[in-house]
Write a protein that holds these residues in place. Structure first.
Motif, PDB file in Angstrom:
ATOM      1  N   ASP A  12       0.841  -1.190   0.000  1.00  0.00           N
ATOM      2  CA  ASP A  12       0.000   0.000   0.000  1.00  0.00           C
ATOM      3  C   ASP A  12       0.884   1.252   0.000  1.00  0.00           C
ATOM      4  N   PRO A  13       0.760   2.107  -1.018  1.00  0.00           N
ATOM      5  CA  PRO A  13       1.637   3.278  -1.075  1.00  0.00           C
ATOM      6  C   PRO A  13       1.399   4.251   0.081  1.00  0.00           C
ATOM      7  N   SER A  14       0.209   4.265   0.635  1.00  0.00           N
ATOM      8  CA  SER A  14      -0.048   5.182   1.748  1.00  0.00           C
ATOM      9  C   SER A  14       0.725   4.775   3.001  1.00  0.00           C
ATOM     10  N   GLU A  15       0.979   3.471   3.188  1.00  0.00           N
ATOM     11  CA  GLU A  15       1.765   3.029   4.342  1.00  0.00           C
ATOM     12  C   GLU A  15       3.202   3.511   4.233  1.00  0.00           C
ATOM     13  N   GLY A  16       3.776   3.388   3.041  1.00  0.00           N
ATOM     14  CA  GLY A  16       5.145   3.843   2.818  1.00  0.00           C
ATOM     15  C   GLY A  16       5.255   5.349   3.005  1.00  0.00           C
ATOM     16  N   GLN A  17       4.253   6.081   2.528  1.00  0.00           N
ATOM     17  CA  GLN A  17       4.265   7.535   2.660  1.00  0.00           C
ATOM     18  C   GLN A  17       4.160   7.946   4.120  1.00  0.00           C
ATOM     19  N   ALA A  18       3.291   7.274   4.883  1.00  0.00           N
ATOM     20  CA  ALA A  18       3.152   7.606   6.302  1.00  0.00           C
ATOM     21  C   ALA A  18       4.450   7.332   7.046  1.00  0.00           C
ATOM     22  N   SER A  19       5.106   6.219   6.722  1.00  0.00           N
ATOM     23  CA  SER A  19       6.379   5.892   7.348  1.00  0.00           C
ATOM     24  C   SER A  19       7.433   6.920   6.978  1.00  0.00           C
ATOM     25  N   HIS A  20       7.458   7.312   5.693  1.00  0.00           N
ATOM     26  CA  HIS A  20       8.421   8.317   5.236  1.00  0.00           C
ATOM     27  C   HIS A  20       8.160   9.658   5.919  1.00  0.00           C
ATOM     28  N   ASP A  21       6.870  10.056   6.028  1.00  0.00           N
ATOM     29  CA  ASP A  21       6.524  11.318   6.688  1.00  0.00           C
ATOM     30  C   ASP A  21       6.943  11.304   8.140  1.00  0.00           C
ATOM     31  N   ARG A  22       6.764  10.170   8.810  1.00  0.00           N
ATOM     32  CA  ARG A  22       7.129  10.084  10.225  1.00  0.00           C
ATOM     33  C   ARG A  22       8.626  10.271  10.395  1.00  0.00           C
ATOM     34  N   ALA A  25       9.653  13.870   9.443  1.00  0.00           N
ATOM     35  CA  ALA A  25       9.253  14.812  10.489  1.00  0.00           C
ATOM     36  C   ALA A  25      10.176  14.689  11.695  1.00  0.00           C
ATOM     37  N   ALA A  26      10.544  13.459  12.039  1.00  0.00           N
ATOM     38  CA  ALA A  26      11.465  13.260  13.161  1.00  0.00           C
ATOM     39  C   ALA A  26      12.839  13.830  12.831  1.00  0.00           C
ATOM     40  N   GLN A  27      13.285  13.611  11.592  1.00  0.00           N
ATOM     41  CA  GLN A  27      14.584  14.164  11.190  1.00  0.00           C
ATOM     42  C   GLN A  27      14.546  15.679  11.151  1.00  0.00           C
ATOM     43  N   TYR A  28      13.432  16.241  10.685  1.00  0.00           N
ATOM     44  CA  TYR A  28      13.282  17.693  10.650  1.00  0.00           C
ATOM     45  C   TYR A  28      13.309  18.267  12.066  1.00  0.00           C
ATOM     46  N   ALA A  29      12.566  17.643  12.978  1.00  0.00           N
ATOM     47  CA  ALA A  29      12.556  18.105  14.369  1.00  0.00           C
ATOM     48  C   ALA A  29      13.949  17.990  14.978  1.00  0.00           C
ATOM     49  N   ASP A  30      14.641  16.919  14.667  1.00  0.00           N
ATOM     50  CA  ASP A  30      16.001  16.726  15.171  1.00  0.00           C
ATOM     51  C   ASP A  30      16.924  17.828  14.661  1.00  0.00           C
ATOM     52  N   ARG A  31      16.792  18.173  13.403  1.00  0.00           N
ATOM     53  CA  ARG A  31      17.616  19.248  12.840  1.00  0.00           C
ATOM     54  C   ARG A  31      17.280  20.597  13.450  1.00  0.00           C
ATOM     55  N   VAL A  32      15.997  20.848  13.679  1.00  0.00           N
ATOM     56  CA  VAL A  32      15.600  22.114  14.297  1.00  0.00           C
ATOM     57  C   VAL A  32      16.181  22.216  15.704  1.00  0.00           C
ATOM     58  N   LEU A  33      16.072  21.138  16.477  1.00  0.00           N
ATOM     59  CA  LEU A  33      16.613  21.153  17.828  1.00  0.00           C
ATOM     60  C   LEU A  33      18.131  21.281  17.820  1.00  0.00           C
ATOM     61  N   ASP A  34      18.788  20.625  16.871  1.00  0.00           N
ATOM     62  CA  ASP A  34      20.237  20.798  16.739  1.00  0.00           C
ATOM     63  C   ASP A  34      20.576  22.239  16.386  1.00  0.00           C
ATOM     64  N   GLY A  35      19.769  22.851  15.540  1.00  0.00           N
ATOM     65  CA  GLY A  35      19.976  24.260  15.183  1.00  0.00           C
ATOM     66  C   GLY A  35      19.804  25.183  16.376  1.00  0.00           C
ATOM     67  N   ALA A 173      13.075  15.465  23.911  1.00  0.00           N
ATOM     68  CA  ALA A 173      13.458  15.005  22.572  1.00  0.00           C
ATOM     69  C   ALA A 173      14.354  13.773  22.662  1.00  0.00           C
ATOM     70  N   ASN A 174      15.238  13.741  23.655  1.00  0.00           N
ATOM     71  CA  ASN A 174      16.081  12.551  23.845  1.00  0.00           C
ATOM     72  C   ASN A 174      15.232  11.329  24.154  1.00  0.00           C
ATOM     73  N   ILE A 175      14.229  11.510  25.001  1.00  0.00           N
ATOM     74  CA  ILE A 175      13.346  10.392  25.357  1.00  0.00           C
ATOM     75  C   ILE A 175      12.576   9.921  24.131  1.00  0.00           C
ATOM     76  N   VAL A 176      11.986  10.859  23.390  1.00  0.00           N
ATOM     77  CA  VAL A 176      11.205  10.509  22.203  1.00  0.00           C
ATOM     78  C   VAL A 176      12.095   9.826  21.165  1.00  0.00           C
ATOM     79  N   LYS A 177      13.292  10.339  20.975  1.00  0.00           N
ATOM     80  CA  LYS A 177      14.219   9.740  20.004  1.00  0.00           C
ATOM     81  C   LYS A 177      14.592   8.313  20.415  1.00  0.00           C
ATOM     82  N   ARG A 178      14.864   8.129  21.709  1.00  0.00           N
ATOM     83  CA  ARG A 178      15.216   6.799  22.204  1.00  0.00           C
ATOM     84  C   ARG A 178      14.040   5.843  22.062  1.00  0.00           C
ATOM     85  N   LEU A 179      12.839   6.299  22.411  1.00  0.00           N
ATOM     86  CA  LEU A 179      11.652   5.450  22.264  1.00  0.00           C
ATOM     87  C   LEU A 179      11.381   5.161  20.792  1.00  0.00           C
TER      88      LEU A 179
END
Length: 189
Positions: A12-22, A25-35, A173-179
């Motif tokens: 299902d392409p929507s499953e792959g897209q949801a996984s990619h978005d997740r 989004a996590a990588q984007y948040a990580d970059r923002v926090l690193d910034g 963010a550390n907790i969320v990243k670890r989880l």
């Protein structure tokens, strides 16, 4: 027909897209926090350089001009508060604070993860209380000026609020990243 075969092969392409978005989004948040953490270090560095320059001016004024600039001491106290608090927040993000790992490194893996979470939860609580009480201090000193600078005394409490909020945010963010990494490993198994 060709498109339907690709969909069947890929799932299902929507499953792959949801996984990619997740993950994006996590990588984007990580970059923002690193910034944000990098910004904290940058501001602390600029303040440290300005602190050195103002102390040079103090020495020059005192011994060469025979006219001591009185504002330097108050500026130095204010700068040290910002340098310390911003550096502390960045240290939480980058996990560069001093810690005693002897006990945590010698326990089984499930307990080790729990100990990491507990340490971060303590930082979240401490940072939250620091920001909350710093806010009260900031608001109660808006009308009192800092001697020799003329700025409100609340400028001294502002780094407490920023540091506490950033410490709590970075520890969460550390907790969320670890989880999140635990969930990914579990899903792949």
């Amino acid at each position: 027909m060709k498109v339907s075969n690709e969909v069947c092969e890929q799932g299902d392409p929507s499953e792959g897209q949801a996984s990619h978005d997740r993950f994006s989004a996590a990588q984007y948040a990580d970059r923002v926090l690193d910034g944000i953490a990098h910004g904290c270090v940058l501001v602390a560095g600029v303040l440290l350089v300005s602190l050195i320059i103002t102390f040079g001016w103090l020495v020059f004024g005192r011994y060469v001009l025979n006219d001591t600039p009185t504002w330097v001491e108050q500026f130095a106290l204010l700068s040290v508060a910002y340098i310390t608090c911003l550096g502390t927040a960045a240290g939480v993000r980058h996990n560069t604070h001093l810690s005693i790992d002897l006990l945590r490194d010698n326990v089984p893996e499930p307990l080790k993860g729990l100990m990491y979470h507990l340490a971060d939860l303590f930082v979240v609580v401490f940072g939250g209380v620091m920001a909350w009480q710093g806010w009260f201090l900031l608001m109660s000193n808006l009308s009192r000026p800092i001697p020799m600078l003329g700025l409100p005394e609340s400028w001294r409490a502002a780094p407490l609020v920023a540091c506490g909020a950033l410490m709590a945010l970075f520890a969460l963010a550390n907790i969320v990243k670890r989880l999140g990494s635990n969930l990914t490993v579990t899903e792949e198994s």
